[in-house]
Design a protein around this motif. Structure first.
Motif, PDB file in Angstrom:
ATOM      1  N   LYS A 173       0.844  -1.185   0.000  1.00  0.00           N
ATOM      2  CA  LYS A 173       0.000   0.000   0.000  1.00  0.00           C
ATOM      3  C   LYS A 173       0.882   1.238   0.000  1.00  0.00           C
ATOM      4  O   LYS A 173       1.639   1.457   0.954  1.00  0.00           O
ATOM      5  CB  LYS A 173      -0.945   0.003   1.197  1.00  0.00           C
ATOM      6  N   LEU A 174       0.799   2.009  -1.080  1.00  0.00           N
ATOM      7  CA  LEU A 174       1.650   3.183  -1.239  1.00  0.00           C
ATOM      8  C   LEU A 174       0.832   4.451  -1.016  1.00  0.00           C
ATOM      9  O   LEU A 174      -0.253   4.616  -1.590  1.00  0.00           O
ATOM     10  CB  LEU A 174       2.265   3.203  -2.641  1.00  0.00           C
ATOM     11  N   SER A 175       1.366   5.369  -0.206  1.00  0.00           N
ATOM     12  CA  SER A 175       0.662   6.592   0.142  1.00  0.00           C
ATOM     13  C   SER A 175       1.206   7.783  -0.641  1.00  0.00           C
ATOM     14  O   SER A 175       2.425   7.992  -0.720  1.00  0.00           O
ATOM     15  CB  SER A 175       0.777   6.866   1.653  1.00  0.00           C
ATOM     16  N   PHE A 176       0.283   8.574  -1.206  1.00  0.00           N
ATOM     17  CA  PHE A 176       0.622   9.788  -1.945  1.00  0.00           C
ATOM     18  C   PHE A 176      -0.252  10.936  -1.440  1.00  0.00           C
ATOM     19  O   PHE A 176      -1.336  10.711  -0.888  1.00  0.00           O
ATOM     20  CB  PHE A 176       0.387   9.617  -3.450  1.00  0.00           C
ATOM     21  N   THR A 177       0.221  12.144  -1.656  1.00  0.00           N
ATOM     22  CA  THR A 177      -0.596  13.331  -1.386  1.00  0.00           C
ATOM     23  C   THR A 177      -0.855  14.032  -2.710  1.00  0.00           C
ATOM     24  O   THR A 177       0.078  14.428  -3.408  1.00  0.00           O
ATOM     25  CB  THR A 177       0.101  14.284  -0.404  1.00  0.00           C
ATOM     26  N   TYR A 178      -2.123  14.161  -3.043  1.00  0.00           N
ATOM     27  CA  TYR A 178      -2.513  14.747  -4.331  1.00  0.00           C
ATOM     28  C   TYR A 178      -3.274  16.052  -4.078  1.00  0.00           C
ATOM     29  O   TYR A 178      -4.193  16.094  -3.251  1.00  0.00           O
ATOM     30  CB  TYR A 178      -3.388  13.763  -5.107  1.00  0.00           C
ATOM     31  N   THR A 179      -2.879  17.115  -4.785  1.00  0.00           N
ATOM     32  CA  THR A 179      -3.540  18.413  -4.647  1.00  0.00           C
ATOM     33  C   THR A 179      -4.143  18.812  -5.984  1.00  0.00           C
ATOM     34  O   THR A 179      -3.443  19.314  -6.871  1.00  0.00           O
ATOM     35  CB  THR A 179      -2.552  19.493  -4.177  1.00  0.00           C
ATOM     36  N   PRO A 180      -5.443  18.583  -6.177  1.00  0.00           N
ATOM     37  CA  PRO A 180      -6.081  18.999  -7.428  1.00  0.00           C
ATOM     38  C   PRO A 180      -6.062  20.516  -7.572  1.00  0.00           C
ATOM     39  O   PRO A 180      -6.020  21.244  -6.569  1.00  0.00           O
ATOM     40  CB  PRO A 180      -7.519  18.480  -7.280  1.00  0.00           C
ATOM     41  N   ALA A 181      -6.099  20.992  -8.782  1.00  0.00           N
ATOM     42  CA  ALA A 181      -6.070  22.436  -9.022  1.00  0.00           C
ATOM     43  C   ALA A 181      -7.258  23.108  -8.356  1.00  0.00           C
ATOM     44  O   ALA A 181      -8.406  22.727  -8.573  1.00  0.00           O
ATOM     45  CB  ALA A 181      -6.084  22.707 -10.523  1.00  0.00           C
ATOM     46  N   GLY A 182      -6.967  24.095  -7.500  1.00  0.00           N
ATOM     47  CA  GLY A 182      -8.013  24.843  -6.824  1.00  0.00           C
ATOM     48  C   GLY A 182      -8.655  24.115  -5.671  1.00  0.00           C
ATOM     49  O   GLY A 182      -9.640  24.611  -5.104  1.00  0.00           O
ATOM     50  N   GLN A 183      -8.149  22.951  -5.290  1.00  0.00           N
ATOM     51  CA  GLN A 183      -8.742  22.177  -4.203  1.00  0.00           C
ATOM     52  C   GLN A 183      -7.708  21.879  -3.124  1.00  0.00           C
ATOM     53  O   GLN A 183      -6.510  22.062  -3.328  1.00  0.00           O
ATOM     54  CB  GLN A 183      -9.303  20.851  -4.748  1.00  0.00           C
TER      55      GLN A 183
END
Length: 391
Positions: free
Chosen positions: A230-240
């Protein structure tokens, strides 16, 4: 002979009542939840007859009626396709409460949600009662539940085989839902790093050409190791706002030699966009089930049912409703033990047996004709008596 006319009149009166009961049954042949009745007959009082001081036994004074008896045998269940049309397969009646607080019951489960989102009886407007968490009667409402708020993606699952002899693979169309309900399509690039670490792969999460993050996935004996499955990432969508994503390779993911062919693919993700209510129905236990356009479901209040020990405890009110005449013979509960199951999308039609009603109609007609003939004959005998006296 006067007594004979009186006896005949009791027959006319009783058979007229019987005809009225049959007429009421047949005219309600297609009334949902209607329960047919039958008239109960009883012989009238008796007196000891005598003539010239001699007793010659008891003489009856005709027939009387002692009321009607409702038949609560179940009617046929007819499919309607409307999730708020309900029938009970077995014992039980739906519970209604009027504006004055009076509790009534019905087998005709034709319900709808009013403008306030409260489940009511069609046509009459009584509220359909459910059982709250405290065990007390409560309204069944969808107020503030017409929209499902949605949920951002937190976990993404994959399935298939990542060929251990391949050099790289890219998985496109990885769907992610953000906190506002927007959908994003990411990609996942796998690069074989077996030369540095046995069974290892570099995993790059991509948003277009932008690298969201890089992790390492390691396989041993064809299965992902516990530390990297299980690999963890942090994703930041545009404007969110930023959101945490977990890429799950723990189930149905392998890495065995298969040349350059890999079948590893995106399987599912746990997010969903906001959506409106698409349907409302009840399951077999009488529990409200709300289904939304995003495929999500929610459960609500459970229907309250009533049942009785004897038909004498039930009174008909009209409008397909019944009242309690003897509270000690009534019981309340929910679908299941001692109660039938709820069928959503069905209506119970009248339990009137038309062939039996026609048969009873002939009997009533013959009885009425016979009583009329008795009166006519007694009248002729009286007239003959008066004629003899005048001579």
């Amino acid at each position: 002979m006067i007594e004979s006319i009186y006896v005949g009149m009791t027959g006319l009166s009783s058979f007229s009542r019987g005809l009225r009961v049959i007429a009421n049954n047949t005219t309600n042949l297609n009334t949902p939840g209607f329960k047919g009745s039958s008239l109960r007959f009883a012989d009238a009082f008796y007196s000891n007859g005598s003539y010239s001081g001699r007793q010659f036994g008891q003489l009856g004074y005709g027939v009387s009626t002692t009321g009607t008896m409702m038949s609560f045998k179940p009617g046929e269940l007819r499919q309607t396709g409307n999730g708020l049309d309900l029938a009970i397969d077995g014992q039980g009646l739906f519970t209604l409460r009027g504006e004055d607080g009076k509790i009534t019951y019905t087998r005709a489960g034709q319900f709808q949600f009013n403008s306030d989102g409260i489940l009511v009886n069609q046509g009459t407007g009584e509220k359909v009662m459910g059982v709250g968490a405290d065990g007390k009667l409560t309204e069944i409402s969808i107020a503030n539940r017409r929209t499902n708020a949605g949920k951002p993606t937190t976990a993404i699952k994959f399935t298939g085989n990542l060929s251990s002899t391949g050099t790289d693979q890219t998985i496109n169309n990885v769907r992610v839902i953000d906190s506002a309900g927007g959908e994003h399509t990411l990609s996942l690039k796998f690069t074989n790093t077996n030369t540095t670490t046995a069974g290892s792969w570099q995993v790059d999460l991509m948003d277009g050409t932008t690298v969201v993050g890089t992790k390492q996935l390691i396989f041993q004996n064809g299965k992902a190791t516990a530390a990297t499955e299980k690999l963890s990432f942090t994703y930041t969508p545009a404007g969110q706002a930023a959101q945490a994503l977990t890429l799950d390779f723990s189930t149905d993911v392998t890495s065995f030699a298969s040349g350059t062919l890999s079948t590893l693919a995106f399987a599912s993700q746990d997010g969903f966009a906001p959506a409106g209510l698409s349907s409302a129905a009840f399951d077999a236990t009488g529990t409200l089930v709300l289904t939304y356009a995003n495929g999500q479901t929610e459960k609500g209040v459970r229907l309250s049912l009533g049942r009785f020990d004897t038909p004498e405890a039930v009174g008909a009110l009209g409008s397909n409703q019944f009242e309690v005449l003897d509270g000690s013979a009534w019981h309340t509960g929910v679908a299941g033990t001692d109660f039938g199951s709820v069928r959503s999308g069905y209506i119970e039609i009248s339990n009137v047996d038309l062939s039996q009603e026609f048969s009873d109609l002939v009997i009533m007609q013959r009885g009425y004709q016979a009583s009329s003939q008795v009166i006519s004959t007694a009248n002729e005998m009286l007239q003959e008596l008066f004629s003899m006296k005048s001579r």
